[in-house]
Design a protein around this motif. Structure first.
Motif, PDB file in Angstrom:
ATOM      1  N   ASN A  62     -17.829  -8.378  -4.702  1.00 33.05           N
ATOM      2  CA  ASN A  62     -17.040  -8.791  -5.880  1.00 33.05           C
ATOM      3  C   ASN A  62     -15.546  -8.637  -5.593  1.00 33.05           C
ATOM      4  N   PHE A  63     -14.773  -9.636  -6.025  1.00 32.06           N
ATOM      5  CA  PHE A  63     -13.314  -9.602  -5.826  1.00 32.06           C
ATOM      6  C   PHE A  63     -12.697  -8.466  -6.646  1.00 32.06           C
ATOM      7  N   ILE A  64     -11.744  -7.732  -6.040  1.00 35.56           N
ATOM      8  CA  ILE A  64     -11.051  -6.662  -6.768  1.00 35.56           C
ATOM      9  C   ILE A  64      -9.583  -7.012  -6.977  1.00 35.56           C
ATOM     10  N   GLU A  65      -8.863  -7.273  -5.891  1.00 38.82           N
ATOM     11  CA  GLU A  65      -7.429  -7.560  -6.035  1.00 38.82           C
ATOM     12  C   GLU A  65      -6.920  -8.260  -4.781  1.00 38.82           C
ATOM     13  N   LYS A  66      -5.650  -8.739  -4.864  1.00 41.83           N
ATOM     14  CA  LYS A  66      -5.021  -9.293  -3.666  1.00 41.83           C
ATOM     15  C   LYS A  66      -3.634  -8.713  -3.502  1.00 41.83           C
ATOM     16  N   LYS A  67      -3.177  -8.632  -2.235  1.00 38.56           N
ATOM     17  CA  LYS A  67      -1.804  -8.209  -1.957  1.00 38.56           C
ATOM     18  C   LYS A  67      -1.165  -9.274  -1.077  1.00 38.56           C
ATOM     19  N   ASN A  68       0.044  -9.687  -1.434  1.00 38.42           N
ATOM     20  CA  ASN A  68       0.736 -10.678  -0.618  1.00 38.42           C
ATOM     21  C   ASN A  68       1.374  -9.999   0.587  1.00 38.42           C
ATOM     22  N   VAL A  69       1.424 -10.720   1.712  1.00 39.59           N
ATOM     23  CA  VAL A  69       2.125 -10.192   2.883  1.00 39.59           C
ATOM     24  C   VAL A  69       3.208 -11.196   3.264  1.00 39.59           C
ATOM     25  N   ASN A  70       4.372 -10.665   3.707  1.00 39.79           N
ATOM     26  CA  ASN A  70       5.473 -11.605   3.933  1.00 39.79           C
ATOM     27  C   ASN A  70       5.851 -11.756   5.405  1.00 39.79           C
ATOM     28  N   PHE A  71       4.969 -11.282   6.317  1.00 38.36           N
ATOM     29  CA  PHE A  71       5.192 -11.593   7.730  1.00 38.36           C
ATOM     30  C   PHE A  71       3.811 -11.865   8.343  1.00 38.36           C
ATOM     31  N   THR A  72       3.793 -12.454   9.524  1.00 38.42           N
ATOM     32  CA  THR A  72       2.521 -12.877  10.111  1.00 38.42           C
ATOM     33  C   THR A  72       2.072 -11.867  11.157  1.00 38.42           C
ATOM     34  N   PHE A  73       0.789 -11.542  11.163  1.00 36.90           N
ATOM     35  CA  PHE A  73       0.274 -10.642  12.196  1.00 36.90           C
ATOM     36  C   PHE A  73      -1.103 -11.119  12.632  1.00 36.90           C
ATOM     37  N   MET A  74      -1.621 -10.495  13.701  1.00 29.92           N
ATOM     38  CA  MET A  74      -2.913 -10.909  14.254  1.00 29.92           C
ATOM     39  C   MET A  74      -4.046 -10.048  13.698  1.00 29.92           C
ATOM     40  N   SER A  75      -3.750  -8.749  13.526  1.00 34.05           N
ATOM     41  CA  SER A  75      -4.776  -7.841  13.034  1.00 34.05           C
ATOM     42  C   SER A  75      -4.080  -6.662  12.372  1.00 34.05           C
ATOM     43  N   PHE A  76      -4.829  -5.890  11.593  1.00 37.35           N
ATOM     44  CA  PHE A  76      -4.241  -4.710  10.947  1.00 37.35           C
ATOM     45  C   PHE A  76      -5.332  -3.675  10.737  1.00 37.35           C
ATOM     46  N   GLU A  77      -4.933  -2.409  10.690  1.00 37.98           N
ATOM     47  CA  GLU A  77      -5.881  -1.330  10.382  1.00 37.98           C
ATOM     48  C   GLU A  77      -5.161  -0.286   9.540  1.00 37.98           C
ATOM     49  N   TYR A  78      -5.937   0.394   8.702  1.00 39.34           N
ATOM     50  CA  TYR A  78      -5.396   1.495   7.902  1.00 39.34           C
ATOM     51  C   TYR A  78      -5.382   2.768   8.727  1.00 39.34           C
ATOM     52  N   ILE A  79      -4.208   3.385   8.879  1.00 35.80           N
ATOM     53  CA  ILE A  79      -4.133   4.714   9.484  1.00 35.80           C
ATOM     54  C   ILE A  79      -4.567   5.722   8.417  1.00 35.80           C
ATOM     55  N   ASP A  80      -4.037   5.553   7.202  1.00 39.28           N
ATOM     56  CA  ASP A  80      -4.514   6.258   6.013  1.00 39.28           C
ATOM     57  C   ASP A  80      -4.146   5.355   4.836  1.00 39.28           C
ATOM     58  N   GLU A  81      -4.372   5.803   3.598  1.00 36.19           N
ATOM     59  CA  GLU A  81      -4.193   4.821   2.510  1.00 36.19           C
ATOM     60  C   GLU A  81      -2.750   4.372   2.322  1.00 36.19           C
ATOM     61  N   ASN A  82      -1.778   5.166   2.809  1.00 38.43           N
ATOM     62  CA  ASN A  82      -0.372   4.786   2.642  1.00 38.43           C
ATOM     63  C   ASN A  82       0.278   4.270   3.916  1.00 38.43           C
ATOM     64  N   ASN A  83      -0.503   4.145   4.974  1.00 39.17           N
ATOM     65  CA  ASN A  83       0.057   3.701   6.255  1.00 39.17           C
ATOM     66  C   ASN A  83      -0.873   2.703   6.926  1.00 39.17           C
TER      67      ASN A  83
END
Length: 394
Positions: free
Chosen positions: A146-167
């Motif tokens: 189920n959809f929860i929310e979306k966040k816009n991103v303003n630069f382009t990247f190939m991949s991302f990972e959470y180091i912790d919830e704020n990083n």
């Protein structure tokens, strides 16, 4: 100030990268990186590291078949499979391989994506985060799809990972991104953001400049909750911690051919010579609590090495069937070398059903769970419980 950190970040990492490509410079190992010496050795059978194999067919439904797999994520009760290229869907199974839900939301709407370019989990493992690079946003769904929310991103990247919830760490190799320029991060390949994708700082200067002929995307792996990043053609695997990188493994390749020195000015011909006659590490590795398996390329042939953390010994593995006896029960052994994922300290790979049936048509006699497998079934996950090899008597 932020500007100060980001400048410091880029300069600090520029010096690391130079040492990363110059194997004589051992400065980098002072940061408690484990040095792993690689040598040419007679390969040992893959089976000498396998204690137990467990196969898990993923339930198939004709209208929702997995076309190809680019990521598999495990929570304590879910298996999440992402297929960016073919079905452009994310599949959710329980830990017995029964289908729970499919996220298939192609479109331009607020809850939809144009391309599910990269999929990961939030640190609490309660939400699936899907990066839509064409739509410049990250969409979040729960483990029932189920959809929860979306966040816009303003630069382009190939991949991302959470180091912790704020990083978050994002990997890119694009230069001339206006938002990266504005954040003083242009030319860096590791971009650190807060939990809303606002850039904090950056690291890992791209030594290849705008030379797009090189496959220069750093390899990022999240294994057992830890994130590792390796620049292409490097001999150092970095561990990612909030807002910086720390050397974790240093591969000493001197006995099998040094890491090549590739820069922005390397010509196409020099580059293809290096590809054909060098030992290269692109960052492909997988580890659990006891072993690290590395894939290297030597003179354009893949070489697999496994490092035993307990004995500090390195072994060579091979796909060669004369080294690996391949009876029915051992048919899956060599696929250990394809493992990219780790779950409950086991190495995991996914094998297409048709490949299993072509390779060993009577496999269901050995693994009854595979009864009813057809060419069109979903892939089968294979879990490898590893063991320390018996030491030969001297």
């Amino acid at each position: 100030s932020m500007a100060a950190t980001s400048t410091y970040g880029s300069n600090a990492w520029r010096s690391v990268l130079i040492s990363c490509q110059n194997s004589e410079d051992k400065k980098i190992t002072e940061e408690n990186a484990t040095t792993i010496v690689l040598q040419d050795q007679t390969p040992v059978p893959v089976s000498s590291f396998i204690e137990e194999i467990h196969v898990l067919p993923l339930e198939s439904e004709e209208e929702h078949l997995i076309g190809g797999i680019d990521n598999i994520l495990f929570t304590k009760d879910r298996i999440i499979v992402s297929d960016m290229k073919i079905s452009k869907s994310v599949y959710i199974f329980d830990r017995n391989g029964k289908k729970q839900a499919v996220i298939n939301r192609l479109g331009r709407g607020p809850q939809e994506y144009l391309l599910p370019f990269y999929t990961t989990l939030t640190p609490d493992e309660k939400k699936i985060a899907i990066y839509d690079n064409m739509g410049s946003k990250v969409l979040f769904y729960d483990l029932d799809g189920n959809f929860i929310e979306k966040k816009n991103v303003n630069f382009t990247f190939m991949s991302f990972e959470y180091i912790d919830e704020n990083n978050i760490v994002c990997v890119t190799y694009l230069s001339n991104d206006p938002k990266l320029k504005k954040a003083n991060a242009n030319g860096n390949m590791a971009i650190f953001t807060d939990g809303d994708f606002n850039i904090k700082t950056s690291a890992l200067h791209n030594p290849y400049g705008d030379n797009a002929q090189f496959p220069i995307i750093p390899e990022m792996r999240k294994l057992n909750g830890e994130i590792f990043l390796t620049p292409a053609f490097c001999d150092t695997v970095y561990k990612v911690v909030p807002t910086f990188l720390t050397p974790h493994y240093y591969l000493d390749l001197s006995a099998i051919g040094n890491t090549p020195h590739i820069t922005a000015t390397t010509s196409h011909k020099e580059y293809s010579d290096i590809m054909n006659h060098s030992t290269l590490f692109y960052g492909a590795f997988v580890e659990n609590s006891s072993f690290v398996m590395f894939l290297l390329s030597k003179d354009r042939t893949i070489k697999e090495k496994i490092f035993d953390k307990r004995t500090k010994k390195t072994f060579s593995l091979t796909r060669d069937y004369t080294v690996n006896k391949s009876t029915a029960t051992e048919w899956f052994d060599v696929y250990l070398l394809n493992s990219k994922y780790v779950c409950d300290d086991q190495f995991v790979t996914a094998i297409p059903a048709y490949e299993i049936l072509m390779g060993y048509s009577a496999i269901a006699q050995v693994f009854p769970q595979l009864t009813g497998l057809t060419q069109d079934s979903n892939p089968v996950l294979v879990f490898y419980k590893l063991k320390h090899p018996e030491q030969p008597e001297n």
